[in-house]
Design a protein around this motif. Structure first.
Motif, PDB file in Angstrom:
ATOM      1  N   ALA A 150       0.834  -1.207   0.000  1.00  0.00           N
ATOM      2  CA  ALA A 150       0.000   0.000   0.000  1.00  0.00           C
ATOM      3  C   ALA A 150       0.866   1.253   0.000  1.00  0.00           C
ATOM      4  CB  ALA A 150      -0.941  -0.004   1.203  1.00  0.00           C
ATOM      5  N   LYS A 151       1.904   1.260   0.823  1.00  0.00           N
ATOM      6  CA  LYS A 151       2.816   2.410   0.875  1.00  0.00           C
ATOM      7  C   LYS A 151       3.469   2.635  -0.482  1.00  0.00           C
ATOM      8  CE  LYS A 151       6.908   4.067   3.305  1.00  0.00           C
ATOM      9  NZ  LYS A 151       7.964   3.715   4.253  1.00  0.00           N
ATOM     10  N   THR A 152       3.878   1.551  -1.129  1.00  0.00           N
ATOM     11  CA  THR A 152       4.561   1.635  -2.424  1.00  0.00           C
ATOM     12  C   THR A 152       3.646   2.179  -3.514  1.00  0.00           C
ATOM     13  OG1 THR A 152       6.018  -0.205  -1.843  1.00  0.00           O
ATOM     14  CG2 THR A 152       5.770   0.275  -4.189  1.00  0.00           C
ATOM     15  N   VAL A 153       2.470   1.594  -3.659  1.00  0.00           N
ATOM     16  CA  VAL A 153       1.610   1.978  -4.784  1.00  0.00           C
ATOM     17  C   VAL A 153       0.847   3.280  -4.549  1.00  0.00           C
ATOM     18  CG1 VAL A 153       1.408  -0.384  -5.645  1.00  0.00           C
ATOM     19  CG2 VAL A 153      -0.350   0.515  -4.099  1.00  0.00           C
ATOM     20  N   LEU A 154       0.722   3.692  -3.303  1.00  0.00           N
ATOM     21  CA  LEU A 154      -0.029   4.914  -3.011  1.00  0.00           C
ATOM     22  C   LEU A 154       0.862   6.114  -2.712  1.00  0.00           C
ATOM     23  CD1 LEU A 154      -2.863   3.362  -0.802  1.00  0.00           C
ATOM     24  CD2 LEU A 154      -2.960   3.944  -3.245  1.00  0.00           C
ATOM     25  N   GLN A 155       2.174   5.916  -2.801  1.00  0.00           N
ATOM     26  CA  GLN A 155       3.069   7.040  -2.474  1.00  0.00           C
ATOM     27  C   GLN A 155       2.825   8.215  -3.411  1.00  0.00           C
ATOM     28  OE1 GLN A 155       7.034   5.461  -2.739  1.00  0.00           O
ATOM     29  NE2 GLN A 155       7.260   5.978  -4.886  1.00  0.00           N
ATOM     30  N   GLY A 156       2.854   9.390  -2.824  1.00  0.00           N
ATOM     31  CA  GLY A 156       2.652  10.603  -3.605  1.00  0.00           C
ATOM     32  C   GLY A 156       1.197  10.990  -3.800  1.00  0.00           C
ATOM     33  N   LEU A 157       0.268  10.142  -3.382  1.00  0.00           N
ATOM     34  CA  LEU A 157      -1.152  10.473  -3.507  1.00  0.00           C
ATOM     35  C   LEU A 157      -1.623  11.195  -2.247  1.00  0.00           C
ATOM     36  CD1 LEU A 157      -0.905   8.264  -5.747  1.00  0.00           C
ATOM     37  CD2 LEU A 157      -3.194   7.550  -5.131  1.00  0.00           C
TER      38      LEU A 157
END
Length: 146
Positions: free
Chosen positions: A109-116
């Motif tokens: 989750a941290k990886t794919v949602l970073q920057g959102l």
């Protein structure tokens, strides 16, 4: 279709992250996925529900459950009032795998949602849920529109 190609990228990312746990505990991806599914969805703890919700094949789920049972990670419990209803229960030996799996899910989750932003995450979740609902409805009706 762009969406189709990109969803595979997301799945591959999750599988890459979870591969560490699979290797550590000598699990197939399906066995790992079933353990995590059972932990995250305790109310959907039958083989039929795993097949239905995860859109997996009966044969893969069945063989994976046999392996998990033989390793002492799950057990099957037959209902006293309905012999056809067999629940799958996680055993204590599965706890370290589940704990590592939860860490993988958080890392994913941290990886794919970073920057959102929070708002972008909310919108993404809302849109994704609608896409899944549409696809599920299509599958349920066999593509026939009412």
């Amino acid at each position: 279709m762009f969406f189709w190609d990109q969803h595979k990228t997301i799945s591959s990312c999750y599988e890459m992250l979870s591969r560490k746990v699979c290797e550590k505990y000598q699990l197939t991806q399906m066995e790992y996925d079933i353990l995590i599914f059972l932990h995250n969805n305790p109310r959907h703890n039958t083989a039929a529900e795993i097949v239905k919700i995860r859109k997996s094949t009966k044969s893969h789920v069945s063989s994976s459950l046999k392996n998990l049972e033989s390793r002492g990670l799950v057990k099957r419990v037959q209902s006293t009032d309905n012999k056809k209803h067999i629940e799958i229960v996680l055993l204590e030996a599965a706890i370290p795998i589940i704990e590592d799996g939860i860490k993988v899910q958080k890392e994913f989750a941290k990886t794919v949602l970073q920057g959102l932003t929070q708002e972008e995450r909310r919108i993404c979740t809302e849109v994704f849920n609608k896409i899944c609902k549409n696809a599920d409805e299509y599958l349920k009706t066999g593509g026939v529109k009412e």
